[in-house]
Design a protein around this motif. Structure first.
Motif, PDB file in Angstrom:
ATOM      1  N   VAL A  14      13.542  20.557 -14.624  1.00 27.78           N
ATOM      2  CA  VAL A  14      14.066  21.727 -13.926  1.00 27.78           C
ATOM      3  C   VAL A  14      15.535  21.426 -13.628  1.00 27.78           C
ATOM      4  O   VAL A  14      15.845  20.614 -12.756  1.00 27.78           O
ATOM      5  CB  VAL A  14      13.283  22.007 -12.626  1.00 27.78           C
ATOM      6  N   PRO A  15      16.462  22.065 -14.372  1.00 32.10           N
ATOM      7  CA  PRO A  15      17.877  21.682 -14.319  1.00 32.10           C
ATOM      8  C   PRO A  15      18.685  22.315 -13.180  1.00 32.10           C
ATOM      9  O   PRO A  15      19.722  22.935 -13.418  1.00 32.10           O
ATOM     10  CB  PRO A  15      18.391  22.149 -15.679  1.00 32.10           C
ATOM     11  N   VAL A  16      18.214  22.170 -11.957  1.00 37.96           N
ATOM     12  CA  VAL A  16      18.958  22.631 -10.790  1.00 37.96           C
ATOM     13  C   VAL A  16      18.920  21.529  -9.737  1.00 37.96           C
ATOM     14  O   VAL A  16      18.099  20.622  -9.814  1.00 37.96           O
ATOM     15  CB  VAL A  16      18.404  23.945 -10.198  1.00 37.96           C
ATOM     16  N   LYS A  17      19.792  21.628  -8.755  1.00 44.40           N
ATOM     17  CA  LYS A  17      19.858  20.625  -7.698  1.00 44.40           C
ATOM     18  C   LYS A  17      18.513  20.524  -6.975  1.00 44.40           C
ATOM     19  O   LYS A  17      17.989  21.526  -6.489  1.00 44.40           O
ATOM     20  CB  LYS A  17      20.952  21.006  -6.706  1.00 44.40           C
ATOM     21  N   PRO A  18      17.944  19.332  -6.901  1.00 41.79           N
ATOM     22  CA  PRO A  18      16.654  19.154  -6.224  1.00 41.79           C
ATOM     23  C   PRO A  18      16.759  19.403  -4.719  1.00 41.79           C
ATOM     24  O   PRO A  18      17.803  19.159  -4.117  1.00 41.79           O
ATOM     25  CB  PRO A  18      16.296  17.693  -6.480  1.00 41.79           C
ATOM     26  N   ARG A  19      15.672  19.882  -4.168  1.00 46.97           N
ATOM     27  CA  ARG A  19      15.596  20.092  -2.717  1.00 46.97           C
ATOM     28  C   ARG A  19      14.319  19.443  -2.207  1.00 46.97           C
ATOM     29  O   ARG A  19      13.260  19.580  -2.818  1.00 46.97           O
ATOM     30  CB  ARG A  19      15.554  21.580  -2.384  1.00 46.97           C
ATOM     31  N   PRO A  20      14.401  18.776  -1.067  1.00 48.00           N
ATOM     32  CA  PRO A  20      13.189  18.171  -0.502  1.00 48.00           C
ATOM     33  C   PRO A  20      12.342  19.215   0.217  1.00 48.00           C
ATOM     34  O   PRO A  20      12.832  20.281   0.595  1.00 48.00           O
ATOM     35  CB  PRO A  20      13.753  17.160   0.502  1.00 48.00           C
ATOM     36  N   GLN A  21      11.071  18.889   0.398  1.00 47.90           N
ATOM     37  CA  GLN A  21      10.193  19.716   1.237  1.00 47.90           C
ATOM     38  C   GLN A  21      10.695  19.590   2.666  1.00 47.90           C
ATOM     39  O   GLN A  21      11.003  18.499   3.123  1.00 47.90           O
ATOM     40  CB  GLN A  21       8.755  19.219   1.141  1.00 47.90           C
ATOM     41  N   VAL A  22      10.805  20.705   3.351  1.00 46.49           N
ATOM     42  CA  VAL A  22      11.261  20.690   4.744  1.00 46.49           C
ATOM     43  C   VAL A  22      10.144  21.193   5.644  1.00 46.49           C
ATOM     44  O   VAL A  22       9.193  21.830   5.189  1.00 46.49           O
ATOM     45  CB  VAL A  22      12.529  21.556   4.939  1.00 46.49           C
ATOM     46  N   ARG A  41      11.067  25.996  -4.480  1.00 52.13           N
ATOM     47  CA  ARG A  41       9.640  25.793  -4.751  1.00 52.13           C
ATOM     48  C   ARG A  41       9.140  26.815  -5.780  1.00 52.13           C
ATOM     49  O   ARG A  41       8.412  26.469  -6.710  1.00 52.13           O
ATOM     50  CB  ARG A  41       8.841  25.907  -3.460  1.00 52.13           C
ATOM     51  N   ASN A  42       9.541  28.079  -5.634  1.00 53.47           N
ATOM     52  CA  ASN A  42       9.138  29.105  -6.601  1.00 53.47           C
ATOM     53  C   ASN A  42       9.700  28.817  -7.989  1.00 53.47           C
ATOM     54  O   ASN A  42       9.028  29.066  -8.999  1.00 53.47           O
ATOM     55  CB  ASN A  42       9.564  30.486  -6.119  1.00 53.47           C
ATOM     56  N   LEU A  43      10.915  28.271  -8.058  1.00 53.98           N
ATOM     57  CA  LEU A  43      11.508  27.902  -9.350  1.00 53.98           C
ATOM     58  C   LEU A  43      10.714  26.766  -9.996  1.00 53.98           C
ATOM     59  O   LEU A  43      10.440  26.794 -11.202  1.00 53.98           O
ATOM     60  CB  LEU A  43      12.968  27.507  -9.161  1.00 53.98           C
ATOM     61  N   LEU A  44      10.330  25.771  -9.195  1.00 55.35           N
ATOM     62  CA  LEU A  44       9.496  24.689  -9.721  1.00 55.35           C
ATOM     63  C   LEU A  44       8.179  25.238 -10.268  1.00 55.35           C
ATOM     64  O   LEU A  44       7.761  24.883 -11.375  1.00 55.35           O
ATOM     65  CB  LEU A  44       9.195  23.650  -8.635  1.00 55.35           C
ATOM     66  N   ILE A  45       7.531  26.092  -9.490  1.00 55.70           N
ATOM     67  CA  ILE A  45       6.254  26.675  -9.918  1.00 55.70           C
ATOM     68  C   ILE A  45       6.420  27.426 -11.229  1.00 55.70           C
ATOM     69  O   ILE A  45       5.612  27.291 -12.152  1.00 55.70           O
ATOM     70  CB  ILE A  45       5.680  27.591  -8.816  1.00 55.70           C
ATOM     71  N   GLN A  46       7.492  28.196 -11.346  1.00 57.83           N
ATOM     72  CA  GLN A  46       7.751  28.959 -12.576  1.00 57.83           C
ATOM     73  C   GLN A  46       7.933  28.015 -13.768  1.00 57.83           C
ATOM     74  O   GLN A  46       7.317  28.205 -14.822  1.00 57.83           O
ATOM     75  CB  GLN A  46       8.987  29.822 -12.391  1.00 57.83           C
ATOM     76  N   HIS A  47       8.767  26.987 -13.634  1.00 55.95           N
ATOM     77  CA  HIS A  47       8.992  26.041 -14.726  1.00 55.95           C
ATOM     78  C   HIS A  47       7.715  25.286 -15.086  1.00 55.95           C
ATOM     79  O   HIS A  47       7.408  25.110 -16.265  1.00 55.95           O
ATOM     80  CB  HIS A  47      10.095  25.047 -14.346  1.00 55.95           C
ATOM     81  N   PHE A  48       6.970  24.837 -14.074  1.00 53.44           N
ATOM     82  CA  PHE A  48       5.746  24.096 -14.345  1.00 53.44           C
ATOM     83  C   PHE A  48       4.710  24.976 -15.032  1.00 53.44           C
ATOM     84  O   PHE A  48       4.016  24.533 -15.947  1.00 53.44           O
ATOM     85  CB  PHE A  48       5.154  23.520 -13.053  1.00 53.44           C
ATOM     86  N   SER A  49       4.602  26.229 -14.621  1.00 55.47           N
ATOM     87  CA  SER A  49       3.641  27.150 -15.238  1.00 55.47           C
ATOM     88  C   SER A  49       3.969  27.381 -16.704  1.00 55.47           C
ATOM     89  O   SER A  49       3.085  27.387 -17.563  1.00 55.47           O
ATOM     90  CB  SER A  49       3.630  28.491 -14.499  1.00 55.47           C
ATOM     91  N   ILE A  50       5.243  27.575 -17.001  1.00 54.88           N
ATOM     92  CA  ILE A  50       5.669  27.787 -18.391  1.00 54.88           C
ATOM     93  C   ILE A  50       5.411  26.541 -19.228  1.00 54.88           C
ATOM     94  O   ILE A  50       4.881  26.624 -20.338  1.00 54.88           O
ATOM     95  CB  ILE A  50       7.151  28.206 -18.442  1.00 54.88           C
TER      96      ILE A  50
END
Length: 142
Positions: A14-22, A41-50
Motif C-alpha cells: 500500500v504505497p501511502v504513508k503508514p498510520r498507526p492504530q490510535v 484503515r479503509n484504504l488498507l482494507i480496499q488494497h487487501f481485498s483486491i
C-alpha cells in the motif's frame, strides 16, 4: 542444506504513508476514530481485498511479515501492526488475528524508504524455517 519451501499465500503493498492504530476519541457527541485513521484503515482494507481477490480467509496457521516505510513521527510499532491486523480481518484475508490463526509476526521499519506498508503472509512451515531470519530479503523485487 536448504530449508523447506515457504509458501507465500498473500502479498500486498500500500504505497501511502503508514498510520498507526490510535485510540478512539470521546467527546460529548460520542466516540469516534480520527478521520485520517479511518481513511487509512479503509484504504488498507480496499488494497487487501483486491490483492486477496475474495478467496475467503486463509487457513491457519499463518505467519505475517510487515514492513513500514517512510518518515514518521515517533510511534509504537505495535500500533502499526494492530492497524494492519484489523484491516486483514476486515478485508476477509484472515478469520481472526488471534494466536491460533496468526501465530508468528515479524516486522521492521525503514524510516528512510519510500512511504508504504508492505504485508506478506506465509502458510504452514514458515515458522519452522525461522521467518524472522529472512526479514531483510522479503521485500526485494522479484
Amino acid at each position: 542444506m536448504a530449508g523447506p519451501e515457504i509458501a507465500r499465500v498473500f502479498s500486498c503493498h500500500v504505497p501511502v504513508k503508514p498510520r498507526p492504530q490510535v485510540r478512539p476519541r470521546t467527546t460529548r457527541r460520542g466516540t469516534f476514530y480520527p478521520k485520517a485513521s479511518t481513511d487509512y484503515r479503509n484504504l488498507l482494507i480496499q488494497h487487501f481485498s483486491i490483492a486477496h481477490r475474495n478467496r475467503g480467509p486463509l487457513n491457519p496457521p499463518v505467519s505475517l511479515h510487515l514492513r513500514i516505510c517512510g518518515p514518521h513521527r515517533s510511534s509504537d510499532l505495535s500500533n502499526h501492526l494492530k492497524m494492519v491486523e484489523d484491516a486483514l480481518v476486515d478485508a476477509g484475508v484472515l478469520r481472526d488475528d488471534n494466536v491460533q490463526n496468526l501465530h508468528q509476526v515479524t516486522m521492521d521499519a525503514d524510516w528512510d524508504g519510500e512511504p508504504g506498508t508492505y504485508v506478506r503472509l506465509y502458510g504452514e512451515g514458515a515458522e519452522s524455517y525461522g521467518l524472522g531470519t529472512l526479514a531483510a530479503g522479503l521485500f526485494e523485487e522479484e
